[in-house]
Scaffold this motif. Structure first.
Motif, PDB file in Angstrom:
ATOM      1  N   GLU A 189       0.851  -1.284   0.141  1.00 61.73           N
ATOM      2  CA  GLU A 189      -0.056   0.133  -0.068  1.00 61.73           C
ATOM      3  C   GLU A 189       0.920   1.370  -0.073  1.00 61.73           C
ATOM      4  O   GLU A 189       0.595   2.139  -0.557  1.00 61.73           O
TER       5      GLU A 189
ATOM      6  N   GLN B 169       0.968   4.019  -2.691  1.00 67.36           N
ATOM      7  CA  GLN B 169       0.630   5.398  -2.494  1.00 67.36           C
ATOM      8  C   GLN B 169       1.790   6.449  -2.960  1.00 67.36           C
ATOM      9  O   GLN B 169       1.339   7.324  -3.804  1.00 67.36           O
ATOM     10  N   PHE B 170       3.010   6.145  -2.841  1.00 68.19           N
ATOM     11  CA  PHE B 170       4.254   6.786  -3.252  1.00 68.19           C
ATOM     12  C   PHE B 170       4.389   6.897  -4.817  1.00 68.19           C
ATOM     13  O   PHE B 170       4.688   7.952  -5.348  1.00 68.19           O
TER      14      PHE B 170
ATOM     15  N   ARG C 147       2.054   6.756  -6.778  1.00 65.45           N
ATOM     16  CA  ARG C 147       0.754   7.721  -7.535  1.00 65.45           C
ATOM     17  C   ARG C 147       1.268   9.244  -7.951  1.00 65.45           C
ATOM     18  O   ARG C 147       1.004   9.567  -8.873  1.00 65.45           O
ATOM     19  N   TYR C 148       2.395   9.626  -6.957  1.00 64.96           N
ATOM     20  CA  TYR C 148       2.864  10.970  -7.096  1.00 64.96           C
ATOM     21  C   TYR C 148       3.714  11.250  -8.429  1.00 64.96           C
ATOM     22  O   TYR C 148       3.787  12.189  -8.887  1.00 64.96           O
ATOM     23  N   TYR C 149       4.173  10.059  -9.190  1.00 64.62           N
ATOM     24  CA  TYR C 149       5.010  10.090 -10.189  1.00 64.62           C
ATOM     25  C   TYR C 149       4.165   9.942 -11.598  1.00 64.62           C
ATOM     26  O   TYR C 149       4.763  10.384 -12.608  1.00 64.62           O
ATOM     27  N   ALA C 150       2.961   9.748 -11.248  1.00 61.15           N
ATOM     28  CA  ALA C 150       2.286   9.322 -12.603  1.00 61.15           C
ATOM     29  C   ALA C 150       2.210  10.687 -13.618  1.00 61.15           C
ATOM     30  O   ALA C 150       2.213  10.245 -14.711  1.00 61.15           O
TER      31      ALA C 150
ATOM     32  N   ILE D 193      11.229   2.502  -2.511  1.00 64.15           N
ATOM     33  CA  ILE D 193      10.520   3.881  -2.395  1.00 64.15           C
ATOM     34  C   ILE D 193      11.463   4.828  -3.191  1.00 64.15           C
ATOM     35  O   ILE D 193      10.961   5.675  -3.991  1.00 64.15           O
TER      36      ILE D 193
ATOM     37  N   THR E 235      -3.348  15.170  -9.142  1.00 65.05           N
ATOM     38  CA  THR E 235      -2.857  13.848  -8.647  1.00 65.05           C
ATOM     39  C   THR E 235      -2.359  14.103  -7.159  1.00 65.05           C
ATOM     40  O   THR E 235      -2.847  13.212  -6.566  1.00 65.05           O
TER      41      THR E 235
ATOM     42  N   GLN F  37      -6.389   9.845  -0.481  1.00 61.15           N
ATOM     43  CA  GLN F  37      -6.298   8.351  -0.341  1.00 61.15           C
ATOM     44  C   GLN F  37      -5.304   8.032   0.959  1.00 61.15           C
ATOM     45  O   GLN F  37      -5.705   7.416   1.689  1.00 61.15           O
TER      46      GLN F  37
ATOM     47  N   PRO G 289       7.555  14.016  -5.649  1.00 64.11           N
ATOM     48  CA  PRO G 289       6.679  15.285  -6.490  1.00 64.11           C
ATOM     49  C   PRO G 289       5.532  15.462  -6.098  1.00 64.11           C
ATOM     50  O   PRO G 289       4.570  14.720  -6.387  1.00 64.11           O
TER      51      PRO G 289
END
Lengths: 314, 284
Positions: A103, A107-108, A110-113, A158, B6, B13, B99
């Motif tokens: 998880e 979660q971490f 996601r920030y790079y998408a 990470i 994002t 979440q 980021p």
């Protein structure tokens, strides 16, 4: 490395970097570069300024003076896009103890998408990443239940979840057992070779530096005192190979630049009289000790900034 | 891809997962259970105590104040403690290494705090509804007013939590001084003893802080008009309530981002390490 030119594009370039906490100078005049796809180890005794250097490059600390460029930007003013291209593994973490491993990585990630690129899809798929660092079996466990080595591998995961172009690792293998250390080295090789990730790591472990790094920088007394491959450094410092032998019951020791040629001459001259021949090229450890002790005798080693100084410097 | 959406979604979440993790944690659950048992015991012990001036039971009179107190406790004090703790354990630094990570962190805290508050207030309201006769005499209007006040209270308190969390250096100083200050604040805000019975300087001081106005607003929402007799100025002062809470919200929303940015800028591995070192020296 896919570098076709002699000098691949610099990923990191540092020129005349200086850092002082109050009146205490931790970095005096640090200059070096790191090329695309290169793996560079920053070696040095405690308090030499390794962590300070890496924190400046990560954009976590403002420098006192000097030019610093990381992936084409000044880290202290760089934007979130820049942040999305680098990966950071700091010295020690104890955060997110209640989270489950998979998880947390998801979660971490996601920030790079938003920063995904065609040749570097971001983030790294979580299950692939778990397999890469060997945490698949503990994916559903909470972070606080991990062993020290597993925890550190999670830190590495990470650090690379955003598929960084440049990865910073500060003392990545402290507390690893030999197996974990070897697995970690495999991960680093994979990142460097398959993903073309440029890597800057700090370590105390000379054999680790020798095994992982294309190039080694030795930081001592706030300055880079050596810069080259492990072999180059060993040659430059002592400049010699040590040859030992016995002849007619007497032990002999000779230092020479070319051990092989010397041994050949020895046999030509004395043939069977030579016994107990040992040829030993000076190791990285000899080099390191020679340089660091030389530094110590002229320049008292700088201590780690105290808490107070760290606070004042902000 | 959206570079602002994002991290906000990831943060929401994040907050939801942290809230769930908290509910799965025995220590946190114990805290909820013990807190609510104490509340129920206090109500049961005082259920027949009457305040003669307004002809109302003590539990009914103080229940709105309990809601206001929990709001400040969760949204300001609790949030500040979490932030101070997470600066120390490196959570914040981790956010900084991603980021949009700080944006995600802030939204995560907002989401977690909101969920925690809804949960805490929800339990109290259910218990209160069962145990206190006539609590919802005011009908749907009462319910709507309590909801509206909770929302504006959240808006006023969350920025205060962010500000305190970024100003205090560590969770222990917040736990010590912060707790004393919170206790004093509860006392001067007239939650359990009407402010009208206090010295004038206490009345003046109490009306500066949002806790008094939250308590007043909750009473206005839940008590019959006859109870207004023991309020300052003998009036519910609804407009003033929203105005003062609104000012706190605006000031906080202006101040919090500045302080948060300052705090984030100062985070580094060695700063986290230095703080941990200081803690170990104190303990060792």
């Amino acid at each position: 490395m896919a570098a076709t030119t002699e000098h691949p594009r610099s990923v990191i370039s540092v020129e005349g970097l200086r850092m002082a906490y109050g009146s205490k100078e931790v970095l005096r005049n640090v200059s070096f570069t790191l090329g695309e796809g290169e793996v560079v180890a920053l070696l040095g005794p405690n308090g030499a300024g390794k962590t300070t250097t890496i924190e400046i490059l990560e954009g976590f600390r403002a420098r006192s003076a000097g030019e610093v460029s990381v992936l084409g930007s000044d880290p202290i003013t760089a934007d979130e896009r820049w942040r999305g291209r680098i990966g950071v593994v700091l010295q020690s973490w104890r955060d997110h103890a209640r989270w489950r491993v998979r998880e947390l990585l998801a979660q971490f990630g996601r920030y790079y998408a938003p920063y995904s690129e065609a040749d570097r899809p971001r983030p790294y798929p979580v299950d692939e990443l778990l397999a890469l660092v060997g945490l698949t079996e503990v994916a559903g466990q909470r972070v606080r239940s991990l062993s020290g080595g597993q925890r550190r591998r999670l830190d590495v995961a990470i650090g690379i979840v955003g598929r960084p172009e440049l990865l910073f690792l500060d003392e990545p293998t402290v507390g690893f057992d030999p197996v974990a250390r070897r697995d970690f080295h495999d991960v680093i090789h994979r990142l460097a070779d398959l993903e073309g990730t440029s890597i800057l790591l700090t370590t105390h472990d000379l054999s680790e530096a020798e095994r992982l790094a294309d190039r080694i920088l030795i930081l001592n007394g706030g300055e880079i005192v050596a810069n080259g491959s492990a072999e180059q450094l060993a040659r430059d410092a002592a400049g010699t190979t040590e040859v030992r032998w016995t002849r007619a019951g007497h032990r002999h020791v000779h230092s020479t630049a070319d051990g092989t040629a010397f041994a050949r001459d020895l046999f030509t001259q004395y043939g069977d009289e030579i016994a107990d021949l040992e040829i030993r090229r000076s190791s990285l450890e000899d080099t390191y000790l020679a340089m660091v002790t030389a530094g110590l005798s002229t320049e008292p080693s700088l201590e780690q900034p105290t808490i107070e100084q760290t606070e004042n410097a902000r | 891809m959206n570079t602002l959406g994002t991290p906000i979604r990831a943060g929401l979440q994040r907050g939801a997962i942290e809230f769930r993790n908290s509910l799965q944690n025995p220590a946190d659950l114990g805290y909820y259970v013990v807190g609510n048992i104490i509340f129920v015991i206090v109500i049961l012990l005082n259920r027949n105590e009457m305040i003669d001036e307004i002809g109302m039971s003590v539990p009914r009179m103080i229940f709105p104040g309990v809601l206001a107190m929990i709001l400040v406790f969760v949204a300001a004090y609790g949030l500040a403690t979490v932030i101070a703790t997470e600066r120390e354990d490196g959570t914040l630094l981790r956010a900084k290494s991603l980021p949009g990570g700080m944006t995600g962190y802030v939204w995560g805290q907002i989401a977690r705090t909101s969920l925690e508050l809804a949960f805490s207030l929800g339990i109290l309201i259910v218990a209160g509804t069962v145990l206190i006769a006539g609590l919802w005499e005011g009908g749907i209007l009462s319910v709507a007013s309590v909801l509206a006040l909770s929302l504006i209270g959240l808006l006023a308190c969350v920025p205060i939590g962010f500000v305190l969390g970024s100003v205090f250096k560590n969770p222990r100083s917040l736990g010590g001084w912060g707790f004393i200050v919170l206790g004093g604040l509860i006392w001067i805000s007239g939650l359990f003893m009407p402010l009208i019975a206090m010295p004038e300087w206490v009345q003046a001081l109490g009306q500066v802080f949002p806790l008094y106005w939250l308590g007043l607003g909750m009473r206005a929402a839940m008590l019959p008009d006859s109870a207004v007799a023991i309020e300052l100025a003998g009036d519910w002062r609804v407009v003033e309530t929203f105005a003062v809470l609104g000012v706190w919200a605006v000031v906080g929303l202006l101040l919090a981002p500045v302080l948060l940015r300052r705090m984030a800028r100062r985070e580094s591995g060695s700063a986290v390490e230095a703080r941990r070192h200081a803690v170990m020296q104190k303990v060792g």
